[in-house]
Design an enzyme around this catalytic site. Structure first.
Site, short mmCIF file in Angstrom:
data_model
loop_
_atom_site.label_atom_id
_atom_site.label_comp_id
_atom_site.label_asym_id
_atom_site.label_seq_id
_atom_site.Cartn_x
_atom_site.Cartn_y
_atom_site.Cartn_z
N GLU A 77 0.82 -1.22 0.00
CA GLU A 77 0.00 0.00 0.00
C GLU A 77 0.86 1.27 0.00
O GLU A 77 0.47 2.30 0.56
CB GLU A 77 -0.98 0.03 1.18
CG GLU A 77 -2.07 -0.99 1.13
CD GLU A 77 -2.83 -1.01 -0.18
OE1 GLU A 77 -2.89 0.04 -0.85
OE2 GLU A 77 -3.33 -2.07 -0.56
C1 LIG Z 1 3.04 -9.62 0.37
C2 LIG Z 1 2.72 -8.55 -0.61
C3 LIG Z 1 1.40 -8.27 -0.91
C4 LIG Z 1 1.09 -7.29 -1.85
N1 LIG Z 1 -0.22 -7.09 -2.22
C5 LIG Z 1 -0.48 -6.32 -3.32
C6 LIG Z 1 -1.79 -6.26 -3.89
O1 LIG Z 1 -2.73 -6.87 -3.37
N2 LIG Z 1 -1.98 -5.52 -5.00
C7 LIG Z 1 -0.97 -4.82 -5.60
O2 LIG Z 1 -1.20 -4.19 -6.61
N3 LIG Z 1 0.28 -4.85 -5.08
C8 LIG Z 1 0.55 -5.57 -3.96
N4 LIG Z 1 1.82 -5.64 -3.45
C9 LIG Z 1 2.86 -4.84 -4.07
C10 LIG Z 1 3.30 -3.69 -3.18
O3 LIG Z 1 2.30 -2.71 -3.11
C11 LIG Z 1 4.64 -3.17 -3.73
O4 LIG Z 1 5.60 -4.18 -3.43
C12 LIG Z 1 5.05 -1.84 -3.15
O5 LIG Z 1 4.19 -0.83 -3.58
C13 LIG Z 1 6.48 -1.47 -3.50
O6 LIG Z 1 6.73 -1.64 -4.86
P1 LIG Z 1 8.01 -2.48 -5.33
O7 LIG Z 1 7.97 -3.79 -4.60
O8 LIG Z 1 8.04 -2.52 -6.80
O9 LIG Z 1 9.23 -1.70 -4.76
P2 LIG Z 1 9.97 -0.48 -5.51
O10 LIG Z 1 8.97 0.48 -6.01
O11 LIG Z 1 10.96 -1.02 -6.47
O12 LIG Z 1 10.72 0.19 -4.28
C14 LIG Z 1 12.01 -0.24 -3.82
C15 LIG Z 1 12.52 0.82 -2.82
O13 LIG Z 1 12.63 2.07 -3.50
C16 LIG Z 1 11.91 3.08 -2.80
N5 LIG Z 1 11.31 3.99 -3.75
C17 LIG Z 1 10.78 3.73 -4.96
N6 LIG Z 1 10.30 4.86 -5.51
C18 LIG Z 1 10.52 5.85 -4.63
C19 LIG Z 1 10.25 7.25 -4.62
N7 LIG Z 1 9.61 7.85 -5.63
N8 LIG Z 1 10.63 7.96 -3.52
C20 LIG Z 1 11.26 7.39 -2.49
N9 LIG Z 1 11.54 6.06 -2.45
C21 LIG Z 1 11.18 5.32 -3.50
C22 LIG Z 1 10.83 2.32 -2.02
O14 LIG Z 1 10.40 3.05 -0.87
C23 LIG Z 1 11.56 1.04 -1.64
O15 LIG Z 1 12.29 1.23 -0.47
C24 LIG Z 1 2.14 -6.57 -2.47
C25 LIG Z 1 3.46 -6.83 -2.14
C26 LIG Z 1 3.76 -7.83 -1.24
C27 LIG Z 1 5.21 -8.13 -0.95
#
Ligand SMILES: Cc1cc2nc3c(=O)[nH]c(=O)nc-3n(C[C@H](O)[C@H](O)[C@H](O)COP(=O)(O)OP(=O)(O)OC[C@H]3O[C@@H](n4cnc5c(N)ncnc54)[C@H](O)[C@@H]3O)c2cc1C
Length: 600
Positions: free
Chosen positions: A442
């Site tokens: 989220e």
């Molecule tokens: C168990 C689980 C359940 C989930 N459930 C859902 C679901 O039901 N539906 C759904 O759509 N998604 C879901 N997700 C996905 C989840 O919302 C994302 O993993 C999350 O939003 C982070 O995206 P990412 O994993 O691609 O990380 P990234 O976006 O690659 O982020 C990696 C790091 O970079 C930082 N970062 C990236 N961009 C910025 C920025 N602009 N400013 C500052 N820092 C930044 C982040 O804070 C993080 O520390 C789920 C994930 C997990 C692990």
């Protein structure tokens, strides 16, 4: 072994004394939220949490959800039956409109109930949590026909909802979403693409699943302005409302995770066999705006997961600390026998930290829930706008601070158990593992902090942030001018913390436009500072209310004295961190960015 018992006394205290349930119940439409009804709801929820959900928490963690060869998902033993009971008892529709089968109760009443589900079994509750947000998005943005078709079974819990944003290349940055939606000329679309990490994307709780999916139409503009929202049911719906053909959306794998093992996290393939039939929600290219309705609800709820997990970890740690005998406490008689570790001052420090943070987070969460109700239902538009501005400020704080703080609380829960905390059978480790996801999904803490400094602080020139800080300051002044030593001590610390917060707000407002990299480097300490001060604000108000009740001879005196002592601990042992956070915000950003990326 510790059993979860909902902290009903504290919940009721926060509801009545801090979140002003009586005022919320006086809003149009909420006449049913009488004190007796609310008490009955909380007691019933507490029984369900203790008797049905809590016993499944550890077994669900060990067993996990499994993807079967036929592409269906089997949730752990007991989960499907527990969900059936949950739906039959009407828990799913607590806040939802009566016309779709809900009970139209305030968010304020649903919030302690939700806290109980999260505390007892967070993995179980992730499915209803996402369904709640999906219902809100459909209710606000879909056509009357779509609402009539999908809302009644979703509100009753007969069908569940999911949220499909994430793709391999599109996580925090939703501008990168690539899933395609091709119009079919009959009002429907065919979707093609892959979504990852979809919570309860496939499961056996119910016969149908309603996926809300972000996708792009063929001529959509680049970036977030070209994303639309589609409703894609697992089974298509016949005209008579019965389930029709299987749609072309399938779970191709489940993730192996650090925690929440019972919650199936699916990779969903759309359109591998000709295209998944989807229906546009609202207008094309406004999908992200609609999805934010769902995300704001979900962000608030994830913050409350932090509260629930913290309460559960605290209860387990207290139970263990009473039983585990180890050494004599400092100052004990030389002839004394070794006693329980709860007598060691350092164990007390950890338990008080867990308790104080949990109570503070609960209070901040419930006060925000009351504002959500006012923002939707207050009769005057100006009042609704004022409450909405407060809610907008608080959502990233509730999400970011409560989830980050839950890391510390569940960490301390392990520490209180010593070596046994690292061993799975005590259960402390599960809370620590389960908590780890809540700062990530989220929107990560970094994303919440970006929202807080930009849209929620700088955009209105700091107006809302300063207004809320002034309210905190007012409470601090009231406490500090009180001759009662406990209230006075709390007031002095809260005043110092508020001054630190005000300096940080000024700095963010000045810096956001002129030096965005510096402002972003300070964003998470700024969010932590806000949470800490909001917690101190509510704990200060709690101490005032408890003192007044004690003076009137109303209520349970031991509970009220403990409330004041916990608020004082928060003020004296936790609030001093505010100054450190503020210094980090105002003076730390240059050093965050001092070393070039290639040297890290
Ligand atoms: C168990 C689980 C359940 C989930 N459930 C859902 C679901 O039901 N539906 C759904 O759509 N998604 C879901 N997700 C996905 C989840 O919302 C994302 O993993 C999350 O939003 C982070 O995206 P990412 O994993 O691609 O990380 P990234 O976006 O690659 O982020 C990696 C790091 O970079 C930082 N970062 C990236 N961009 C910025 C920025 N602009 N400013 C500052 N820092 C930044 C982040 O804070 C993080 O520390 C789920 C994930 C997990 C692990």
């Amino acid at each position: 072994m510790s059993t979860y018992h909902a902290p009903l006394s504290d919940m009721q205290f926060v509801l009545t004394e801090l979140a002003d349930l009586a005022q919320v119940a006086s809003l149009p439409g909420f006449e049913d939220a009488t004190p007796d009804t609310v008490t009955a709801i909380l007691e019933e929820a507490s029984k369900f949490a203790t008797e049905v959900l809590d016993p499944l928490n550890a077994t669900g963690d060990r067993e996990g959800s499994k993807l079967l060869p036929d592409g269906t998902v089997q949730t752990p033993a007991g989960f499907k039956a527990a969900y059936k009971q949950y739906a039959e008892n009407g828990w799913n529709g607590l806040t939802k409109p009566v016309e779709y089968g809900g009970q139209n109760l305030p968010q304020l009443v649903a919030t302690p109930v939700e806290e109980m589900w999260h505390a007892a079994n967070m993995a179980f509750d992730l499915c209803p949590l996402l369904t709640q947000g999906a219902i809100d998005a459909i209710e606000l943005c879909a056509t009357p026909e779509q609402k009539a078709k999908f809302l009644p079974p979703m509100v009753s819990g007969a069908w569940t909802g999911t949220m499909n944003l994430t793709e391999p290349q599109a996580g925090s940055d939703l501008a990168a979403v690539r899933t395609r939606a091709v119009p079919q000329g009959d009002g429907s679309y065919k979707l093609y693409g892959q979504k990852i990490f979809i919570t309860f994307g496939e499961h056996d709780y119910t016969d149908n699943i309603v996926h809300l999916v972000l996708a792009r139409t063929p001529d959509a503009p680049e970036g977030v302005k070209g994303i639309s929202l589609f409703l894609v049911p697992k089974f298509l719906i016949n005209d008579d409302g019965s389930l029709g053909a299987r749609n072309d959306v399938r779970a191709v794998s489940l993730e192996h995770k650090l925690g929440i093992h019972a919650s199936p996290t699916a990779v969903l393939a759309y359109g591998d066999h000709g295209g998944a039939t989807g229906y546009l929600i609202g207008q094309e290219n406004r999908g992200l705006e609609y999805m934010f309705i769902m995300m704001n609800q979900a962000r608030f709820s994830v913050g409350m997961e932090g509260v629930g997990l913290s309460e559960r970890a605290y209860q387990r740690a207290v139970a263990y600390a009473r039983e585990r005998v180890q050494g004599k406490a400092p100052g004990a008689e030389t002839s004394a026998k070794p006693g329980p570790i709860i007598d060691h001052p350092d164990i007390r420090r950890m338990l008080m930290t867990m308790r104080a943070y949990t109570e503070a987070m609960r209070a901040v969460g419930y006060v925000t829930a009351a504002a959500i109700d006012n923002a939707r239902h207050a009769p005057e538009a100006a009042d609704r706008a004022q409450h909405q501005a407060f809610v907008d400020l608080m959502i990233p704080i509730v999400k970011g601070w409560c989830t980050e703080t839950a890391q510390e609380v569940t960490y301390l829960g392990v520490q209180v158990h010593g070596g046994m905390g690292f061993i799975e059978e005590t259960g402390a480790a599960q809370h620590y593992r389960d908590a780890r996801i809540i700062t990530i999904y989220e929107g990560t803490t970094g994303i919440q902090a970006n929202d807080l400094i930009g849209r929620k602080t700088a955009r209105d020139g700091g107006k809302t942030a300063r207004l809320v800080a002034a309210q905190i300051d007012k409470v601090a002044a009231k406490l500090a001018s009180n001759p009662d030593p406990a209230l006075n001590a709390i007031g002095l610390r809260l005043a110092a913390a508020t001054a630190a917060l005000q300096s940080a707000i000024d700095w963010i407002v000045q810096t956001f436009g002129s030096n965005p990299r510096a402002a972003h480097a300070s964003s998470v300490p700024y969010l932590e500072l806000w949470g800490l001060c909001a917690g101190g604000w509510q704990m200060g108000r709690a101490a005032i209310a408890a003192t007044e009740k004690l003076q009137r001879g109303a209520g349970d005196a031991a509970f009220l004295r403990a409330k004041i002592a916990t608020a004082r601990f928060y003020a004296e042992c936790l609030l001093p961190q505010a100054d450190a956070y503020s210094q980090s915000v105002v003076g730390g950003s240059a050093s965050v960015l001092a070393i070039p990326a290639e040297q890290l």
